[in-house]
Write an enzyme that holds these catalytic residues in place. Structure first.
Site, PDB file in Angstrom:
ATOM      1  N   CYS A  25      29.661  32.616  38.222  1.00  0.00           N
ATOM      2  CA  CYS A  25      30.458  32.158  39.286  1.00  0.00           C
ATOM      3  C   CYS A  25      31.697  32.562  39.083  1.00  0.00           C
ATOM      4  O   CYS A  25      32.649  32.307  40.010  1.00  0.00           O
ATOM      5  CB  CYS A  25      30.532  30.612  38.887  1.00  0.00           C
ATOM      6  SG  CYS A  25      31.274  29.971  37.358  1.00  0.00           S
ATOM      7  N   THR A  51      50.774  55.765  33.556  1.00  0.00           N
ATOM      8  CA  THR A  51      49.362  55.915  34.108  1.00  0.00           C
ATOM      9  C   THR A  51      49.490  57.279  34.922  1.00  0.00           C
ATOM     10  O   THR A  51      50.405  57.681  35.506  1.00  0.00           O
ATOM     11  CB  THR A  51      48.923  54.641  34.993  1.00  0.00           C
ATOM     12  OG1 THR A  51      47.594  55.155  35.577  1.00  0.00           O
ATOM     13  CG2 THR A  51      49.978  54.595  35.907  1.00  0.00           C
ATOM     14  N   HIS A  57      40.786  45.614  34.710  1.00  0.00           N
ATOM     15  CA  HIS A  57      39.619  46.121  33.793  1.00  0.00           C
ATOM     16  C   HIS A  57      39.565  44.651  32.853  1.00  0.00           C
ATOM     17  O   HIS A  57      38.971  44.730  31.926  1.00  0.00           O
ATOM     18  CB  HIS A  57      40.036  47.094  33.045  1.00  0.00           C
ATOM     19  CG  HIS A  57      39.942  48.255  33.945  1.00  0.00           C
ATOM     20  ND1 HIS A  57      40.749  49.404  33.591  1.00  0.00           N
ATOM     21  CD2 HIS A  57      39.234  48.566  34.871  1.00  0.00           C
ATOM     22  CE1 HIS A  57      40.572  50.361  34.512  1.00  0.00           C
ATOM     23  NE2 HIS A  57      39.740  49.906  35.264  1.00  0.00           N
ATOM     24  N   GLN A 111      45.806  48.389  34.247  1.00  0.00           N
ATOM     25  CA  GLN A 111      44.539  48.879  33.974  1.00  0.00           C
ATOM     26  C   GLN A 111      44.093  48.488  32.353  1.00  0.00           C
ATOM     27  O   GLN A 111      43.106  48.890  31.675  1.00  0.00           O
ATOM     28  CB  GLN A 111      44.562  50.481  33.920  1.00  0.00           C
ATOM     29  CG  GLN A 111      44.896  50.942  35.485  1.00  0.00           C
ATOM     30  CD  GLN A 111      44.902  52.418  35.259  1.00  0.00           C
ATOM     31  OE1 GLN A 111      46.228  52.911  35.161  1.00  0.00           O
ATOM     32  NE2 GLN A 111      44.044  53.375  35.445  1.00  0.00           N
TER      33      GLN A 111
HETATM   34 ZN   LIG Z   1      29.573  29.712  35.796  1.00  0.00          ZN
END
Ligand SMILES: [Zn+2]
Length: 260
Positions: free
Chosen positions: A141, A200, A130, A112
């Site tokens: 893209c 965590t 993250h 994380q």
């Molecule tokens: Zn791109």
């Protein structure tokens, strides 16, 4: 598990060696010993400065130039956070995870954390759910670039491949988890017959879903951390201690059980 109980490192080593596919989930507690404050909790950076706006991603979409100016000239908690990230070095717990990977016991790390410390330590199979502050990502893209490769002479920077707008790879509030990473995490949790939870409390989604997925599939949950968390009750094995204390001992105990 009872909140106060702690199993032995030797027992955890036996568990890890007997499992076929161990995945490690790491959170803020992993980075604390490398000098990075957590976001939440008593010493949390957000506890001091306040949480960022929940519509952070929409702000980026509507004003990418303003977003980039903030990134290049951070103020408030961003300034403190980025200074800490720049100065951070992986501690012995990170090195121990690379060792567990090298001997073939640990198959994947889901983190994380955005600090890039697992890769810096030398772990190869890492899903940064993250994102990583060392990387940038095209929102059209999905291609990633190293931060220093991105040309910020004209804002917002554009993707070399498709011309789309680039942002930091770090996922902000309101932003969907990038599809490739989300898919990897679900696939890895699906493959895992053991999940090692390090630093965590696994209560923030989507990370919170992975130990539950492993547990529901009959897998073993191992918690390593100094304090009981929301997930402790669900864990089969618990070791109380910090990542930098426990993981090197665990890596040694596992190594002593492996045939070379
Ligand atoms: Zn791109």
């Amino acid at each position: 598990m009872d909140a106060g109980t702690s199993d032995s490192i030797q027992h955890v080593a036996d568990v890890l060696v007997s499992c076929h596919y161990v995945v490690c989930l790491t959170g803020a507690g992993m980075s604390v010993e490398s000098g990075i404050r957590p976001f939440r909790g008593p010493n949390g950076i957000w506890t001091e400065y306040g949480e960022p706006p929940l519509d952070d991603y929409r702000r980026f979409v509507t004003d990418p130039v303003g977003y980039w100016k903030g990134l290049l000239h951070p103020v408030g908690y961003y300034r403190e956070l980025y200074a800490a990230l720049e100065g951070a070095e992986p501690h012995q717990g990170y090195v121990a995870l690379t060792e567990l990977e090298r001997v073939g016991v640990l198959k994947y790390i889901i983190t994380q954390n955005i600090d890039g410390l697992h890769r810096k330590a030398g772990s190869s199979n890492v899903a940064e759910i993250h994102g990583s502050y060392l990387m940038c990502r095209c929102v059209s893209c999905g291609e990633r670039f190293r931060r220093e490769e991105v040309d910020v002479s004209s804002l917002p920077p554009r993707c070399f491949s498709c011309g789309g707008v680039i942002k930091s790879d770090v996922v902000v509030f309101g932003e969907p988890i990038p599809e490739d990473v989300a898919r990897t995490c679900v696939d890895q949790a699906d493959l895992a017959d053991c999940m090692l939870l390090v630093g965590t409390s696994a209560y923030v989604y989507p990370a919170a879903s992975f130990p539950r997925q492993v547990s529901a599939g009959g897998g073993t949950l191992v918690e390593i951390g100094p304090h009981p968390t929301e997930i402790t009750e669900m864990c089969d094995v618990v070791v109380r201690g910090t990542a930098a204390e426990v993981l090197p001992q665990l890596a040694d105990a596992v190594a002593s059980r492996m045939d070379y």
